[in-house]
Scaffold this active site. Structure first.
Site, PDB file in Angstrom:
ATOM      1  N   ASN A 103     -20.570 -40.536 -87.460  1.00 43.66           N
ATOM      2  CA  ASN A 103     -20.447 -41.798 -88.195  1.00 43.66           C
ATOM      3  C   ASN A 103     -21.516 -41.893 -89.285  1.00 43.66           C
ATOM      4  O   ASN A 103     -22.093 -42.943 -89.527  1.00 43.66           O
ATOM      5  CB  ASN A 103     -20.501 -43.012 -87.256  1.00 43.66           C
ATOM      6  CG  ASN A 103     -21.813 -43.138 -86.500  1.00 43.66           C
ATOM      7  OD1 ASN A 103     -22.545 -42.165 -86.311  1.00 43.66           O
ATOM      8  ND2 ASN A 103     -22.131 -44.350 -86.054  1.00 43.66           N
ATOM      9  N   PHE A 104     -21.770 -40.747 -89.942  1.00 46.11           N
ATOM     10  CA  PHE A 104     -22.665 -40.738 -91.097  1.00 46.11           C
ATOM     11  C   PHE A 104     -22.006 -41.450 -92.279  1.00 46.11           C
ATOM     12  O   PHE A 104     -20.820 -41.793 -92.237  1.00 46.11           O
ATOM     13  CB  PHE A 104     -22.974 -39.291 -91.509  1.00 46.11           C
ATOM     14  CG  PHE A 104     -23.703 -38.489 -90.465  1.00 46.11           C
ATOM     15  CD1 PHE A 104     -24.958 -38.867 -90.007  1.00 46.11           C
ATOM     16  CD2 PHE A 104     -23.128 -37.342 -89.940  1.00 46.11           C
ATOM     17  CE1 PHE A 104     -25.627 -38.111 -89.058  1.00 46.11           C
ATOM     18  CE2 PHE A 104     -23.786 -36.576 -88.991  1.00 46.11           C
ATOM     19  CZ  PHE A 104     -25.042 -36.967 -88.549  1.00 46.11           C
ATOM     20  N   GLU A 133     -22.102 -54.255 -88.463  1.00 45.49           N
ATOM     21  CA  GLU A 133     -21.254 -55.063 -87.583  1.00 45.49           C
ATOM     22  C   GLU A 133     -20.673 -56.284 -88.297  1.00 45.49           C
ATOM     23  O   GLU A 133     -19.463 -56.484 -88.353  1.00 45.49           O
ATOM     24  CB  GLU A 133     -22.066 -55.487 -86.359  1.00 45.49           C
ATOM     25  CG  GLU A 133     -21.434 -56.562 -85.493  1.00 45.49           C
ATOM     26  CD  GLU A 133     -20.164 -56.100 -84.817  1.00 45.49           C
ATOM     27  OE1 GLU A 133     -19.162 -56.835 -84.868  1.00 45.49           O
ATOM     28  OE2 GLU A 133     -20.155 -54.997 -84.239  1.00 45.49           O
ATOM     29  N   LEU A 149     -31.584 -30.948 -83.522  1.00 41.18           N
ATOM     30  CA  LEU A 149     -31.311 -29.908 -84.515  1.00 41.18           C
ATOM     31  C   LEU A 149     -31.520 -30.476 -85.915  1.00 41.18           C
ATOM     32  O   LEU A 149     -31.030 -31.567 -86.227  1.00 41.18           O
ATOM     33  CB  LEU A 149     -29.864 -29.409 -84.384  1.00 41.18           C
ATOM     34  CG  LEU A 149     -29.455 -28.291 -85.352  1.00 41.18           C
ATOM     35  CD1 LEU A 149     -30.208 -26.996 -85.006  1.00 41.18           C
ATOM     36  CD2 LEU A 149     -27.952 -28.052 -85.307  1.00 41.18           C
ATOM     37  N   ASN A 150     -32.235 -29.735 -86.726  1.00 36.44           N
ATOM     38  CA  ASN A 150     -32.326 -30.037 -88.152  1.00 36.44           C
ATOM     39  C   ASN A 150     -31.221 -29.263 -88.849  1.00 36.44           C
ATOM     40  O   ASN A 150     -31.379 -28.088 -89.193  1.00 36.44           O
ATOM     41  CB  ASN A 150     -33.700 -29.636 -88.700  1.00 36.44           C
ATOM     42  CG  ASN A 150     -33.805 -29.872 -90.197  1.00 36.44           C
ATOM     43  OD1 ASN A 150     -32.882 -30.381 -90.825  1.00 36.44           O
ATOM     44  ND2 ASN A 150     -34.935 -29.499 -90.782  1.00 36.44           N
ATOM     45  N   LYS A 192     -21.960 -50.055 -97.744  1.00 34.43           N
ATOM     46  CA  LYS A 192     -22.608 -49.897 -96.449  1.00 34.43           C
ATOM     47  C   LYS A 192     -22.003 -50.891 -95.470  1.00 34.43           C
ATOM     48  O   LYS A 192     -21.851 -52.067 -95.784  1.00 34.43           O
ATOM     49  CB  LYS A 192     -24.119 -50.123 -96.576  1.00 34.43           C
ATOM     50  CG  LYS A 192     -24.850 -48.964 -97.234  1.00 34.43           C
ATOM     51  CD  LYS A 192     -26.358 -49.112 -97.089  1.00 34.43           C
ATOM     52  CE  LYS A 192     -27.068 -47.882 -97.621  1.00 34.43           C
ATOM     53  NZ  LYS A 192     -28.542 -48.002 -97.497  1.00 34.43           N
ATOM     54  N   ALA A 193     -21.668 -50.422 -94.293  1.00 34.28           N
ATOM     55  CA  ALA A 193     -21.002 -51.282 -93.311  1.00 34.28           C
ATOM     56  C   ALA A 193     -21.888 -51.485 -92.092  1.00 34.28           C
ATOM     57  O   ALA A 193     -22.420 -50.517 -91.532  1.00 34.28           O
ATOM     58  CB  ALA A 193     -19.677 -50.670 -92.887  1.00 34.28           C
ATOM     59  N   GLY A 250      -2.763 -70.308 -80.151  1.00 34.95           N
ATOM     60  CA  GLY A 250      -1.557 -69.736 -79.569  1.00 34.95           C
ATOM     61  C   GLY A 250      -0.577 -70.809 -79.136  1.00 34.95           C
ATOM     62  O   GLY A 250      -0.714 -71.981 -79.492  1.00 34.95           O
ATOM     63  N   GLY A 251       0.392 -70.409 -78.340  1.00 33.45           N
ATOM     64  CA  GLY A 251       1.425 -71.342 -77.917  1.00 33.45           C
ATOM     65  C   GLY A 251       0.941 -72.374 -76.910  1.00 33.45           C
ATOM     66  O   GLY A 251       1.579 -73.413 -76.740  1.00 33.45           O
ATOM     67  N   GLN A 252      -0.166 -72.088 -76.237  1.00 34.62           N
ATOM     68  CA  GLN A 252      -0.688 -73.020 -75.229  1.00 34.62           C
ATOM     69  C   GLN A 252      -2.053 -73.534 -75.705  1.00 34.62           C
ATOM     70  O   GLN A 252      -2.984 -72.745 -75.820  1.00 34.62           O
ATOM     71  CB  GLN A 252      -0.841 -72.321 -73.877  1.00 34.62           C
ATOM     72  CG  GLN A 252       0.362 -71.513 -73.431  1.00 34.62           C
ATOM     73  CD  GLN A 252       1.612 -72.359 -73.269  1.00 34.62           C
ATOM     74  OE1 GLN A 252       1.532 -73.527 -72.913  1.00 34.62           O
ATOM     75  NE2 GLN A 252       2.763 -71.776 -73.532  1.00 34.62           N
ATOM     76  N   ASP A 266     -18.514 -52.825 -84.364  1.00 35.42           N
ATOM     77  CA  ASP A 266     -19.076 -51.562 -83.897  1.00 35.42           C
ATOM     78  C   ASP A 266     -18.355 -51.048 -82.654  1.00 35.42           C
ATOM     79  O   ASP A 266     -17.606 -50.079 -82.707  1.00 35.42           O
ATOM     80  CB  ASP A 266     -20.567 -51.730 -83.602  1.00 35.42           C
ATOM     81  CG  ASP A 266     -21.416 -51.579 -84.860  1.00 35.42           C
ATOM     82  OD1 ASP A 266     -21.088 -50.736 -85.703  1.00 35.42           O
ATOM     83  OD2 ASP A 266     -22.424 -52.296 -84.993  1.00 35.42           O
ATOM     84  N   GLN A 278     -24.400 -47.679 -83.034  1.00 31.15           N
ATOM     85  CA  GLN A 278     -23.527 -48.264 -82.009  1.00 31.15           C
ATOM     86  C   GLN A 278     -22.072 -47.827 -82.042  1.00 31.15           C
ATOM     87  O   GLN A 278     -21.507 -47.500 -80.995  1.00 31.15           O
ATOM     88  CB  GLN A 278     -23.578 -49.802 -82.077  1.00 31.15           C
ATOM     89  CG  GLN A 278     -22.764 -50.469 -80.983  1.00 31.15           C
ATOM     90  CD  GLN A 278     -22.764 -51.987 -81.037  1.00 31.15           C
ATOM     91  OE1 GLN A 278     -21.949 -52.627 -80.384  1.00 31.15           O
ATOM     92  NE2 GLN A 278     -23.651 -52.574 -81.792  1.00 31.15           N
ATOM     93  N   SER A 279     -21.433 -47.821 -83.200  1.00 25.83           N
ATOM     94  CA  SER A 279     -19.980 -47.594 -83.214  1.00 25.83           C
ATOM     95  C   SER A 279     -19.623 -46.236 -82.631  1.00 25.83           C
ATOM     96  O   SER A 279     -18.737 -46.133 -81.774  1.00 25.83           O
ATOM     97  CB  SER A 279     -19.433 -47.730 -84.640  1.00 25.83           C
ATOM     98  OG  SER A 279     -20.021 -46.766 -85.502  1.00 25.83           O
TER      99      SER A 279
END
Length: 409
Positions: free
Chosen positions: A95-96, A138, A71-72, A135-136, A242-244, A167, A17-18
């Site tokens: 992103n290997f 989500e 492709l290999n 290992k990362a 937040g402020g509100q 991701d 995904q990422s």
């Protein structure tokens, strides 16, 4: 009409995904994105399938507007072909796991030798340091980037957010970095190394919580509904922080998504008091000012909910908007897919796929007047092998067939 990134070529060696979320956005902006997959394909082609032997929605919704080659890259001839490809592209995105391309013989230094103008972008879980080899996924990124510790209710466990900030959130950061590198290349003529870590991207999206961590040194956070404060930013339910002040209030008939999120600005208190049938609170010194209301936010939203729970959320929305009170209904995934305004804004789009048929996906959130996006289907595995290997790299018929038969492509 020319697209913003027309002429830019992206060699997409990403998966899951990422990375694919980043390269899909670049494709939407007009880049020629060629997804390079192992002969077995991106694993998400098979994950979470709803139809047998058809690319999953997981894959199709993250890989629109791309071409696909196989492709290999571990084979000797595969390494030669990858070398040729690197020489013809502007950007390589991967992103290997850490060091994967280095072990294949394609370090940053080697890539620079092949193509000095190449921008080599990597998405990893973490930066350099003790976490580098972790290992990362989500939710791991959410856990270690500050999101989970600040998401949930005060008396409950840490929670993941449904938004894929680890991701796809990292993918958006990667797009920004790649575009900056492309822009800088106009001045320098050189490519450069781009690194984006999932933990870092989540942390960037949690910066307001780091703001509040420092504010804690000067006392409790009045904008939070929590009764007690320790040394770290607490989970605070649906409070905006937040402020509100804001909160999700129940609506009729009481289903799981029958809620409207309401924000009470100073100017909004008088009309809210009228709407909920408590006009006396409008000028009551115990309620009339933000400072007076802050210590009793829970009671304030309870009073609003006593009114909202008698009405459907769309009616609550209409009445609040009539007084310019910031609010929004909690939209379920079913409601989002059916939302007419999202379809009109081309954020919910339908795409034809040769094997799957018609499916619904998310359109581009980036709207450029001179670079409109037409969302096109994702490619079949290796669909463009002939275009690239024969048409661009010049392989003859015999070698093309031999490489396919031997699993090199």
């Amino acid at each position: 009409m020319a697209k913003a990134l027309e002429g830019v070529r992206i060699l997409d060696m990403t998966h899951v995904q990422s990375g694919p979320s980043a390269t899909q956005m670049l494709a939407w902006l007009g880049a020629d994105v060629v997804k390079l997959e192992a002969p077995t394909g991106d694993i998400t082609r098979q994950q979470l399938r709803d139809l047998p032997d058809v690319d999953s929605l997981y894959f199709t919704m993250l890989n629109c507007n791309k071409r696909s080659i196989t492709l290999n890259a571990k084979s000797p001839r595969g390494k030669e072909l990858l070398t040729d490809l690197i020489g013809r592209f502007d950007v390589l995105v991967e992103n290997f796991g850490p060091g994967t391309l280095d072990r294949l013989g394609f370090s940053w230094e080697r890539i620079q030798e092949i193509n000095p103008r190449m921008i080599y972008a990597s998405i990893k879980g973490f930066g350099d340091g003790p976490y580098t080899r972790f290992k990362a996924y989500e939710v791991v990124a959410q856990a270690m980037g500050g999101s989970m510790s600040t998401t949930g209710f005060e008396d409950g466990p840490p929670l993941a957010t449904g938004a894929q900030i680890g991701d796809s959130g990292t993918g958006i950061h990667c797009v920004a970095a790649i575009l900056a590198a492309l822009y800088q290349r106009h001045a320098t003529g050189r490519g450069q190394r781009v690194n984006v870590a999932m933990q870092h991207a989540v942390l960037n999206l949690c910066r307001v919580k780091l703001r509040d961590q420092q504010r804690l040194a000067h006392g409790p956070l009045a904008e939070y509904p929590n009764k007690t404060f320790g040394t770290e930013v607490p989970r605070s339910g649906n409070a905006s922080g937040g402020g509100q002040p804001g909160w999700a209030v129940k609506c009729a008939p009481g289903g799981p998504n029958d809620y409207v999120y309401v924000i009470v600005q100073p100017v909004g208190w008088a009309p809210i008091a009228e709407l909920i049938g408590r006009p006396e609170l409008r000028d009551d010194p115990e309620w009339a000012t933000p400072a007076a209301r802050l210590p009793k936010l829970a009671k304030m939203f309870q009073l609003i909910e006593e009114w909202s729970s008698t009405l459907p959320k769309w009616e609550v929305l209409e009445r609040l908007n009539a007084h310019n009170i910031p609010c929004g209904p909690i939209l379920s995934t079913e409601e989002i897919i059916a939302d007419r305004s999202l379809a009109d804004n081309e954020m919910i789009v339908e795409v034809e796929h040769p094997e799957r048929g018609r499916f619904t996906t998310v359109g581009s959130p980036l709207k450029l007047s001179d670079s409109p996006v037409d969302v096109e289907r994702s490619p079949l595995l290796g669909e463009h092998n002939e275009d690239i290997y024969r048409g661009e790299l010049g392989l003859d018929d015999e070698e093309f067939r031999t490489l396919a038969a031997n699993g090199v492509i």
